[in-house]
Scaffold this active site. Structure first.
Site, PDB file in Angstrom:
ATOM      1  N   ASP A 125      15.480   7.014  10.070  1.00 40.66           N
ATOM      2  CA  ASP A 125      14.604   6.505   8.793  1.00 40.66           C
ATOM      3  C   ASP A 125      15.386   5.869   7.977  1.00 40.66           C
ATOM      4  O   ASP A 125      16.447   6.230   7.741  1.00 40.66           O
ATOM      5  CB  ASP A 125      13.800   7.606   8.300  1.00 40.66           C
ATOM      6  N   ARG A 176      12.992  -0.323  13.810  1.00 41.51           N
ATOM      7  CA  ARG A 176      11.822  -0.159  13.546  1.00 41.51           C
ATOM      8  C   ARG A 176      11.374  -0.891  12.298  1.00 41.51           C
ATOM      9  O   ARG A 176      12.370  -1.060  11.361  1.00 41.51           O
ATOM     10  CB  ARG A 176      11.262   1.456  12.936  1.00 41.51           C
TER      11      ARG A 176
HETATM   12  C1  LIG Z   1       5.738   4.844  12.187  1.00 35.24           C
HETATM   13  C2  LIG Z   1       5.967   4.721  10.849  1.00 35.24           C
HETATM   14  C3  LIG Z   1       7.347   4.785  10.431  1.00 35.24           C
HETATM   15  C4  LIG Z   1       7.650   4.690   9.074  1.00 35.24           C
HETATM   16  N1  LIG Z   1       8.796   4.808   8.495  1.00 35.24           N
HETATM   17  C5  LIG Z   1       9.048   4.458   7.490  1.00 35.24           C
HETATM   18  C6  LIG Z   1      10.475   4.405   7.033  1.00 35.24           C
HETATM   19  O1  LIG Z   1      11.536   5.002   7.690  1.00 35.24           O
HETATM   20  N2  LIG Z   1      10.950   4.103   5.584  1.00 35.24           N
HETATM   21  C7  LIG Z   1       9.757   3.641   4.983  1.00 35.24           C
HETATM   22  O2  LIG Z   1      10.208   3.326   3.688  1.00 35.24           O
HETATM   23  N3  LIG Z   1       8.464   3.609   5.296  1.00 35.24           N
HETATM   24  C8  LIG Z   1       7.996   3.915   6.391  1.00 35.24           C
HETATM   25  N4  LIG Z   1       6.780   3.884   6.713  1.00 35.24           N
HETATM   26  C9  LIG Z   1       6.009   3.480   5.855  1.00 35.24           C
HETATM   27  C10 LIG Z   1       5.590   2.031   5.630  1.00 35.24           C
HETATM   28  O3  LIG Z   1       6.620   1.428   5.075  1.00 35.24           O
HETATM   29  C11 LIG Z   1       4.282   1.753   4.898  1.00 35.24           C
HETATM   30  O4  LIG Z   1       4.502   2.394   3.504  1.00 35.24           O
HETATM   31  C12 LIG Z   1       3.123   2.238   5.677  1.00 35.24           C
HETATM   32  O5  LIG Z   1       3.143   2.284   6.778  1.00 35.24           O
HETATM   33  C13 LIG Z   1       1.986   1.430   4.906  1.00 35.24           C
HETATM   34  O6  LIG Z   1       2.066   0.193   5.183  1.00 35.24           O
HETATM   35  P1  LIG Z   1       1.210  -0.681   6.488  1.00 35.24           P
HETATM   36  O7  LIG Z   1       2.063  -1.651   6.907  1.00 35.24           O
HETATM   37  O8  LIG Z   1       0.538   0.286   7.155  1.00 35.24           O
HETATM   38  O9  LIG Z   1       0.277  -1.581   5.500  1.00 35.24           O
HETATM   39  P2  LIG Z   1      -0.905  -0.984   4.219  1.00 35.24           P
HETATM   40  O10 LIG Z   1      -1.375  -2.608   3.565  1.00 35.24           O
HETATM   41  O11 LIG Z   1      -0.477   0.010   3.313  1.00 35.24           O
HETATM   42  O12 LIG Z   1      -2.025  -0.228   5.111  1.00 35.24           O
HETATM   43  C14 LIG Z   1      -2.731  -1.039   5.950  1.00 35.24           C
HETATM   44  C15 LIG Z   1      -4.219  -0.320   6.072  1.00 35.24           C
HETATM   45  O13 LIG Z   1      -3.763   0.917   6.654  1.00 35.24           O
HETATM   46  C16 LIG Z   1      -4.561   2.275   6.199  1.00 35.24           C
HETATM   47  N5  LIG Z   1      -3.540   3.234   5.738  1.00 35.24           N
HETATM   48  C17 LIG Z   1      -2.290   2.985   5.571  1.00 35.24           C
HETATM   49  N6  LIG Z   1      -1.534   4.059   5.146  1.00 35.24           N
HETATM   50  C18 LIG Z   1      -2.617   4.868   5.104  1.00 35.24           C
HETATM   51  C19 LIG Z   1      -2.700   6.551   4.664  1.00 35.24           C
HETATM   52  N7  LIG Z   1      -1.723   6.934   4.457  1.00 35.24           N
HETATM   53  N8  LIG Z   1      -3.913   7.066   4.882  1.00 35.24           N
HETATM   54  C20 LIG Z   1      -5.066   6.351   5.289  1.00 35.24           C
HETATM   55  N9  LIG Z   1      -5.160   5.168   5.711  1.00 35.24           N
HETATM   56  C21 LIG Z   1      -3.834   4.453   5.581  1.00 35.24           C
HETATM   57  C22 LIG Z   1      -5.471   1.656   5.191  1.00 35.24           C
HETATM   58  O14 LIG Z   1      -6.570   1.244   6.091  1.00 35.24           O
HETATM   59  C23 LIG Z   1      -4.792   0.291   4.886  1.00 35.24           C
HETATM   60  O15 LIG Z   1      -5.633  -0.501   4.280  1.00 35.24           O
HETATM   61  C24 LIG Z   1       6.497   3.915   8.208  1.00 35.24           C
HETATM   62  C25 LIG Z   1       5.673   3.613   8.808  1.00 35.24           C
HETATM   63  C26 LIG Z   1       5.070   4.141  10.142  1.00 35.24           C
HETATM   64  C27 LIG Z   1       3.716   3.618  10.634  1.00 35.24           C
END
Ligand SMILES: Cc1cc2nc3c(=O)[nH]c(=O)nc-3n(C[C@H](O)[C@H](O)[C@H](O)COP(=O)(O)OP(=O)(O)OC[C@H]3O[C@@H](n4cnc5c(N)ncnc54)[C@H](O)[C@@H]3O)c2cc1C
Length: 301
Positions: A125, A176
């Site tokens: 990560d 990722r």
């Molecule tokens: C499999 C995976 C691994 C990850 N690993 C890392 C990592 O190693 N390092 C790192 O910095 N970040 C990591 N992240 C987090 C990532 O960086 C984002 O902060 C997170 O995915 C939210 O961004 P988004 O692209 O989904 O867009 P957003 O614009 O944040 O979300 C889009 C939509 O998804 C839904 N949504 C998003 N999050 C939530 C929530 N918590 N609860 C409910 N609904 C929600 C909402 O409807 C939102 O409008 C990871 C995410 C995923 C999916």
């Protein structure tokens, strides 16, 4: 998010831990490996792959870091024993990066070696920007020592990400790609929603051009659409979508039904607090509900 939601999000760290636990339970498989195994089994039954994360980023002692490495080794045994389709994700600080680079490297090598023994895979990560260079160094060192069963994460919000993609290209990396969740200053990170999206798409294009295997980690419908356009015609074995446990589960199922590989991030363990705060802080509907629950608790209702 409304201004009120944003204010409540800033207040989350002072919300009582039991309230945080109550509302974050959708994002956490449980506190034990057995509970994580059950969640993975259910996901596999729905045609979804998993990646298991042993929560442990609040560790402060070498012995705790070694215990987390051991917990990962136990996870591989359970995955093999129960014929589960799951790899693991590891935060370098959980393996001791804040204590020393060498300790983390040693623990990581132990886990990656054990994974290789089972034909399994380890995703490193990416945490806050203080750890980015060390994390990429860990990844390169492992790959250059002959471990192919390891991947890393890049964050679209960092200005440096296009350079990191170029520097990783010679490894044909397994990456990722996510937006990035830690709070970073505008000097090193994009802070605008659209800017982050644009940098995500640029990084995705560059990674695919470099022949990387990409884990497209996002719940953002617009980005999922952009990614679907780009992977059209590609072999579905050459990329995967990734989502977090408890988030957009129906959309995840639709991607599976459409024939894409979809991996769900399954965190478990005693150290659930920091992970939960981050998930709640990005949940657009949770802030108000938490505020009400906190007030009720404070008033003893
Ligand atoms: C499999 C995976 C691994 C990850 N690993 C890392 C990592 O190693 N390092 C790192 O910095 N970040 C990591 N992240 C987090 C990532 O960086 C984002 O902060 C997170 O995915 C939210 O961004 P988004 O692209 O989904 O867009 P957003 O614009 O944040 O979300 C889009 C939509 O998804 C839904 N949504 C998003 N999050 C939530 C929530 N918590 N609860 C409910 N609904 C929600 C909402 O409807 C939102 O409008 C990871 C995410 C995923 C999916």
């Amino acid at each position: 998010m409304t201004l009120l939601d944003k204010a409540i999000v800033l207040m989350l760290p002072v919300v009582p831990k039991p309230v945080v636990q109550l509302f974050s339970s959708q994002y956490i498989a449980g506190s034990t490996l057995d509970e994580a195994v059950e969640v993975v089994r259910t996901l596999n039954g729905e045609g979804k792959l998993a990646t298991v994360d042993v929560l442990g980023e609040e560790i402060t002692r070498e012995s705790e870091a070694r215990a987390i490495a051991q917990a990962y080794c136990e996870a591989f045994t359970a995955i093999e024993r129960d014929h589960l389709d799951s790899n693991v994700s590891i935060k370098p600080t959980a393996l001791g990066l804040d204590l020393s680079y060498e300790l983390c490297r040693e623990n990581l090598e132990t886990v990656v070696t054990e994974a290789a023994r089972y034909g399994n895979f380890v995703r490193i990560d990416m945490e806050d920007s203080a750890t980015t260079s060390d994390t990429l160094r860990l990844y390169r060192e492992l790959r250059e020592s002959g471990f192919d069963n390891v991947g890393v994460v890049l964050q679209a919000y960092l200005h440096r990400t296009p350079d990191d993609v170029r520097e990783l290209a010679d490894l044909e990396p397994n990456v990722r790609l996510c937006k990035g969740i830690y709070i970073e200053p505008p000097t090193i990170a994009f802070t605008g929603y659209e800017e982050v999206r644009a940098n995500y798409v640029r990084a995705l294009d560059a990674l695919l051009d470099a022949g990387a295997y990409v884990g497209i980690a996002t719940h953002d419908e617009w980005l999922i659409g952009q990614a679907l356009d780009r992977v059209e015609g590609m072999d579905t074995a050459d990329y995967e979508f990734q989502m977090l446990l408890g988030v957009r589960e129906r959309r995840a199922s639709e991607l599976v039904a459409a024939g894409h590989r979809l991996r769900v991030y399954v965190p478990f363990g005693e150290h659930w607090y920091q992970y939960s705060l981050r998930r709640l802080q990005e949940n657009p509907t949770m802030a108000g509900t938490i505020a009400k629950a906190t007030v009720n608790r404070v008033l003893g209702r």
